[in-house]
Design a protein around this motif. Sequence first.
Motif, mmCIF file in Angstrom:
data_model
loop_
_atom_site.group_PDB
_atom_site.id
_atom_site.type_symbol
_atom_site.label_atom_id
_atom_site.label_comp_id
_atom_site.label_asym_id
_atom_site.label_seq_id
_atom_site.Cartn_x
_atom_site.Cartn_y
_atom_site.Cartn_z
ATOM 1 N N ARG A 72 0.475 18.644 -11.618
ATOM 2 C CA ARG A 72 -0.251 18.639 -10.337
ATOM 3 C C ARG A 72 -0.333 17.218 -9.782
ATOM 4 O O ARG A 72 -1.400 16.601 -9.768
ATOM 5 C CB ARG A 72 -1.635 19.245 -10.503
ATOM 6 C CG ARG A 72 -2.385 18.709 -11.721
ATOM 7 C CD ARG A 72 -3.744 19.314 -11.839
ATOM 8 N NE ARG A 72 -4.481 18.652 -12.912
ATOM 9 C CZ ARG A 72 -5.789 18.508 -12.932
ATOM 10 N NH1 ARG A 72 -6.516 18.982 -11.950
ATOM 11 N NH2 ARG A 72 -6.389 17.908 -13.928
ATOM 12 N N GLU A 74 -0.406 16.109 -6.890
ATOM 13 C CA GLU A 74 -1.298 15.924 -5.734
ATOM 14 C C GLU A 74 -2.720 15.579 -6.163
ATOM 15 O O GLU A 74 -3.480 14.988 -5.396
ATOM 16 C CB GLU A 74 -1.288 17.179 -4.851
ATOM 17 C CG GLU A 74 -1.914 18.408 -5.468
ATOM 18 C CD GLU A 74 -0.979 19.156 -6.421
ATOM 19 O OE1 GLU A 74 0.144 18.695 -6.648
ATOM 20 O OE2 GLU A 74 -1.417 20.211 -6.930
ATOM 21 N N HIS A 82 1.938 17.392 1.428
ATOM 22 C CA HIS A 82 2.174 18.701 0.827
ATOM 23 C C HIS A 82 3.661 18.996 0.671
ATOM 24 O O HIS A 82 4.108 19.466 -0.370
ATOM 25 C CB HIS A 82 1.515 19.787 1.681
ATOM 26 C CG HIS A 82 1.443 21.093 0.990
ATOM 27 N ND1 HIS A 82 2.470 22.015 0.991
ATOM 28 C CD2 HIS A 82 0.467 21.638 0.213
ATOM 29 C CE1 HIS A 82 2.139 23.059 0.273
ATOM 30 N NE2 HIS A 82 0.931 22.867 -0.208
ATOM 31 N N ARG A 85 5.371 17.512 -2.536
ATOM 32 C CA ARG A 85 4.927 17.806 -3.906
ATOM 33 C C ARG A 85 6.050 18.345 -4.783
ATOM 34 O O ARG A 85 6.194 17.951 -5.939
ATOM 35 C CB ARG A 85 3.765 18.808 -3.883
ATOM 36 C CG ARG A 85 2.527 18.200 -3.311
ATOM 37 C CD ARG A 85 1.412 19.195 -3.192
ATOM 38 N NE ARG A 85 0.306 18.589 -2.459
ATOM 39 C CZ ARG A 85 -0.764 19.232 -2.084
ATOM 40 N NH1 ARG A 85 -0.909 20.513 -2.356
ATOM 41 N NH2 ARG A 85 -1.717 18.607 -1.428
ATOM 42 N N HIS A 86 6.826 19.260 -4.240
ATOM 43 C CA HIS A 86 7.911 19.848 -5.030
ATOM 44 C C HIS A 86 8.944 18.775 -5.383
ATOM 45 O O HIS A 86 9.414 18.691 -6.518
ATOM 46 C CB HIS A 86 8.556 20.994 -4.263
ATOM 47 C CG HIS A 86 9.646 21.677 -5.023
ATOM 48 N ND1 HIS A 86 9.405 22.378 -6.194
ATOM 49 C CD2 HIS A 86 10.984 21.734 -4.821
ATOM 50 C CE1 HIS A 86 10.543 22.844 -6.663
ATOM 51 N NE2 HIS A 86 11.519 22.474 -5.855
ATOM 52 N N ILE A 87 9.256 17.955 -4.403
ATOM 53 C CA ILE A 87 10.224 16.873 -4.638
ATOM 54 C C ILE A 87 9.669 15.921 -5.681
ATOM 55 O O ILE A 87 10.380 15.476 -6.587
ATOM 56 C CB ILE A 87 10.507 16.118 -3.324
ATOM 57 C CG1 ILE A 87 11.121 17.072 -2.305
ATOM 58 C CG2 ILE A 87 11.408 14.922 -3.565
ATOM 59 C CD1 ILE A 87 11.228 16.488 -0.913
ATOM 60 N N ARG A 89 7.584 16.523 -8.106
ATOM 61 C CA ARG A 89 7.656 17.107 -9.457
ATOM 62 C C ARG A 89 9.064 16.975 -10.023
ATOM 63 O O ARG A 89 9.246 16.694 -11.199
ATOM 64 C CB ARG A 89 7.242 18.585 -9.418
ATOM 65 C CG ARG A 89 5.757 18.781 -9.319
ATOM 66 C CD ARG A 89 5.349 20.196 -9.668
ATOM 67 N NE ARG A 89 3.949 20.396 -9.383
ATOM 68 C CZ ARG A 89 3.488 20.887 -8.242
ATOM 69 N NH1 ARG A 89 4.323 21.242 -7.292
ATOM 70 N NH2 ARG A 89 2.195 21.020 -8.056
ATOM 71 N N ARG A 90 10.044 17.207 -9.179
ATOM 72 C CA ARG A 90 11.432 17.087 -9.662
ATOM 73 C C ARG A 90 11.744 15.653 -10.055
ATOM 74 O O ARG A 90 12.375 15.386 -11.070
ATOM 75 C CB ARG A 90 12.391 17.576 -8.579
ATOM 76 C CG ARG A 90 12.411 19.095 -8.486
ATOM 77 C CD ARG A 90 13.313 19.593 -7.394
ATOM 78 N NE ARG A 90 14.629 18.983 -7.406
ATOM 79 C CZ ARG A 90 15.452 18.968 -6.368
ATOM 80 N NH1 ARG A 90 15.090 19.542 -5.251
ATOM 81 N NH2 ARG A 90 16.631 18.405 -6.446
#
Length: 111
Positions: A72, A74, A82, A85-87, A89-90
């Motif tokens: 997490r 964020e 927002h 966030r996915h980027i 994590r990668r």
Amino acid sequence: MAIPDSHDKIIWLHQQAPGKPALGQPCNGCGTCCATEPCPMAIVFLWQRRGRCRALEWDEAVSLYRCGMLRRPEYYVRTLPHFFRHIMRRLVKRWIAADTACDTPDEENNA
Ligand code: SF4
Ligand code: SF4
């Protein structure tokens, strides 16, 4: 559970945490590395230069330590957009080489 490292620094780990595997063995989430010092990512994004990483999280469900920046990001980087966030994590997964071999020297394991 308190474990002295090779420099006689005490690190605290959950008593249910698994023992540190040998260098090069699969990471088992023992938390020794991140309880000892922050990784480069923590230095850059969390501005933490020494001590236990504040993003190190104990996962009660599986009795392992997890990287909070991976789970997490964020929560730790409040200004993270927002859409990013996915980027993030990668990128984090790649930077910390998650799900790979333990790269922490064995002398940090005196359990
Ligand atoms: S990299 Fe090694 S010391 Fe760090 S959590 Fe994984 S097994 Fe433990
Ligand atoms: S950011 Fe994640 S991988 Fe890096 S020291 Fe903290 S908990 Fe460990």
